[in-house]
Scaffold this motif. Structure first.
Motif, mmCIF file in Angstrom:
data_model
loop_
_atom_site.group_PDB
_atom_site.id
_atom_site.type_symbol
_atom_site.label_atom_id
_atom_site.label_comp_id
_atom_site.label_asym_id
_atom_site.label_seq_id
_atom_site.Cartn_x
_atom_site.Cartn_y
_atom_site.Cartn_z
ATOM 1 N N VAL A 9 0.855 -1.182 0.000
ATOM 2 C CA VAL A 9 0.000 0.000 0.000
ATOM 3 C C VAL A 9 0.896 1.240 0.000
ATOM 4 N N ALA A 10 0.730 2.071 -1.008
ATOM 5 C CA ALA A 10 1.479 3.336 -1.079
ATOM 6 C C ALA A 10 0.635 4.403 -0.383
ATOM 7 N N THR A 11 1.087 4.852 0.784
ATOM 8 C CA THR A 11 0.307 5.849 1.516
ATOM 9 C C THR A 11 0.735 7.262 1.116
ATOM 10 N N ARG A 12 -0.175 8.188 1.356
ATOM 11 C CA ARG A 12 0.117 9.608 1.106
ATOM 12 C C ARG A 12 0.196 10.356 2.427
ATOM 13 N N GLY A 13 0.663 9.658 3.453
ATOM 14 C CA GLY A 13 0.751 10.255 4.784
ATOM 15 C C GLY A 13 -0.375 9.806 5.681
ATOM 16 N N ARG A 14 -0.391 10.374 6.871
ATOM 17 C CA ARG A 14 -1.290 9.941 7.956
ATOM 18 C C ARG A 14 -2.746 9.801 7.517
ATOM 19 N N GLY A 15 -3.333 8.677 7.917
ATOM 20 C CA GLY A 15 -4.741 8.432 7.610
ATOM 21 C C GLY A 15 -4.990 6.971 7.316
ATOM 22 N N THR A 16 -6.247 6.659 6.980
ATOM 23 C CA THR A 16 -6.654 5.276 6.772
ATOM 24 C C THR A 16 -6.807 4.964 5.281
ATOM 25 N N TYR A 17 -6.421 3.744 4.895
ATOM 26 C CA TYR A 17 -6.455 3.309 3.496
ATOM 27 C C TYR A 17 -7.204 1.977 3.440
ATOM 28 N N ASP A 18 -8.275 1.957 2.695
ATOM 29 C CA ASP A 18 -9.166 0.790 2.624
ATOM 30 C C ASP A 18 -8.505 -0.368 1.875
ATOM 31 N N VAL A 19 -8.332 -1.498 2.548
ATOM 32 C CA VAL A 19 -7.766 -2.683 1.892
ATOM 33 C C VAL A 19 -8.762 -3.847 1.906
ATOM 34 N N THR A 20 -10.016 -3.551 2.212
ATOM 35 C CA THR A 20 -11.040 -4.599 2.327
ATOM 36 C C THR A 20 -11.136 -5.427 1.043
ATOM 37 N N ARG A 21 -11.223 -4.755 -0.093
ATOM 38 C CA ARG A 21 -11.377 -5.432 -1.378
ATOM 39 C C ARG A 21 -10.208 -6.382 -1.667
ATOM 40 N N SER A 22 -8.997 -5.903 -1.450
ATOM 41 C CA SER A 22 -7.821 -6.750 -1.717
ATOM 42 C C SER A 22 -7.822 -7.994 -0.840
ATOM 43 N N VAL A 23 -8.156 -7.825 0.448
ATOM 44 C CA VAL A 23 -8.176 -8.974 1.354
ATOM 45 C C VAL A 23 -9.298 -9.931 0.961
ATOM 46 N N ALA A 24 -10.473 -9.387 0.658
ATOM 47 C CA ALA A 24 -11.609 -10.230 0.252
ATOM 48 C C ALA A 24 -11.283 -11.009 -1.022
ATOM 49 N N ASP A 25 -10.578 -10.368 -1.955
ATOM 50 C CA ASP A 25 -10.166 -11.066 -3.177
ATOM 51 C C ASP A 25 -9.214 -12.222 -2.860
ATOM 52 N N SER A 26 -8.277 -12.006 -1.937
ATOM 53 C CA SER A 26 -7.352 -13.076 -1.539
ATOM 54 C C SER A 26 -8.117 -14.268 -0.989
ATOM 55 N N VAL A 27 -9.149 -13.981 -0.173
ATOM 56 C CA VAL A 27 -9.955 -15.069 0.380
ATOM 57 C C VAL A 27 -10.640 -15.829 -0.749
ATOM 58 N N ARG A 28 -11.275 -15.114 -1.664
ATOM 59 C CA ARG A 28 -12.007 -15.773 -2.749
ATOM 60 C C ARG A 28 -11.057 -16.596 -3.623
ATOM 61 N N ASP A 29 -9.899 -16.028 -3.944
ATOM 62 C CA ASP A 29 -8.932 -16.726 -4.799
ATOM 63 C C ASP A 29 -8.388 -18.000 -4.148
ATOM 64 N N SER A 30 -8.386 -18.062 -2.832
ATOM 65 C CA SER A 30 -7.758 -19.192 -2.132
ATOM 66 C C SER A 30 -8.568 -20.483 -2.278
ATOM 67 N N GLY A 31 -9.864 -20.362 -2.526
ATOM 68 C CA GLY A 31 -10.709 -21.555 -2.592
ATOM 69 C C GLY A 31 -11.059 -22.130 -1.227
ATOM 70 N N ILE A 32 -10.656 -21.461 -0.152
ATOM 71 C CA ILE A 32 -10.997 -21.928 1.203
ATOM 72 C C ILE A 32 -12.452 -21.565 1.507
ATOM 73 N N ARG A 33 -13.206 -22.554 2.020
ATOM 74 C CA ARG A 33 -14.627 -22.333 2.340
ATOM 75 C C ARG A 33 -14.796 -21.964 3.817
ATOM 76 N N THR A 34 -14.063 -22.657 4.688
ATOM 77 C CA THR A 34 -14.175 -22.437 6.137
ATOM 78 C C THR A 34 -12.768 -22.296 6.699
ATOM 79 N N GLY A 35 -12.502 -21.207 7.389
ATOM 80 C CA GLY A 35 -11.153 -21.035 7.916
ATOM 81 C C GLY A 35 -10.932 -19.657 8.481
#
Lengths: 139, 139, 139
Positions: A9-35
């Motif tokens: 994540v390239a930040t532009r200084g202090r504050g919050t950066y949404d990574v929900t989509r990237s993490v959710a994509d990692s979950v979907r790509d993994s093929g894991i159903r329960t974990g």
């Protein structure tokens, strides 16, 4: 079954950066159903939080609160090598933590309706932040 | 080996609610001997803590401390849609976290002698709170 | 694949104690190449943090900050059975947490360059603190 992915994540200084989509994509790509989905920031002046995802004012208010709680340039701090935001960044990161684990249910990152995952940059300057996502479970 | 269970906690407003027994039962029912027990609250205004389990005064003092640290109706907050406890609840939840992982050892949730698991309701009103318990390990 | 190890840390009172090496050794000994390393303190008045590992001033400043944030002997506290540091220790532990999970990548505990793992003793007196390290993943 285990999978591991890296995010930057390239930040532009202090504050919050949404990574929900990237993490959710990692979950979907993994093929894991329960974990479990573990997210980790490899830093001591940036952290990861779950925060309300609908009204950006919540994250502005959070920042206002933390800026008052851990003031930049506070005279209680001796470690000021990198400026007045150096030591506050370390403390803010410790109070909000660098690790986060979320259940995987029915193949999805099982966040609550209002939960988003945010990288929290605590330094005032821009930085490149490294995150590792580790997924464990059963297909 | 993995198992996942769902708990619902009906809160009567701000304060701590003991969920130790429910989580410990989930561990025992899973048949896992060595592993990890992950507990997750699907909310941004309720959290999960490990706290001293013997003297209720500890949890009252914790509440008194947090009420002073993050005051309801603080004028630094702009997000007040749901009342003076709205934004403080989000901040209190971020400072105390929604996720918690405990080792499973010899088939038991390996808490320390004085550790109890509490759902912390940060809103002043009653809510129904959703918790997912995920258990991973070997039988 | 799962492994579990126990560590004991003899503290000399309030402050941080580096356990990075012990945890990293547990990871290496486990033979796990990709996975997660979970560290847990079985206490309510000691915690585990990731903190900057190069300049000890950072941990001194952190202590100065926490001592001011949660003052010993604060009159808001009723639970004072074990002295003025009793209740502050519980609150400091809740704010800094007893559980911590770190990715295992390429057989190593994948900490960031500046991240060290510290047991944080919050009581002013010496204590023996128990830690469980649980390692899950694939060889």
């Amino acid at each position: 079954m285990i999978a591991q992915q890296h995010l930057e994540v390239a930040t532009r200084g202090r504050g919050t950066y949404d990574v929900t989509r990237s993490v959710a994509d990692s979950v979907r790509d993994s093929g894991i159903r329960t974990g479990l989905c573990h997210v980790f920031a490899h830093h001591t002046s940036a952290s990861l939080i779950l925060c309300e995802n609908a009204d950006p004012t919540v994250r502005r208010d959070l920042e206002a609160f933390l800026a008052r709680l851990v003031p930049d340039g506070d005279r209680v701090f001796d470690h000021t090598d990198e400026g007045p935001d150096d030591m506050p960044a370390h403390i803010r990161a410790i109070l909000t933590k660098m690790d986060l684990t979320i259940p995987i249910t029915a193949g999805r990152c099982a966040l609550g309706t209002w939960q988003g995952i945010y990288l929290y940059e605590h330094r005032t300057g821009a930085h490149r932040r490294q995150i590792t996502v580790t997924l464990q479970g059963e297909p």
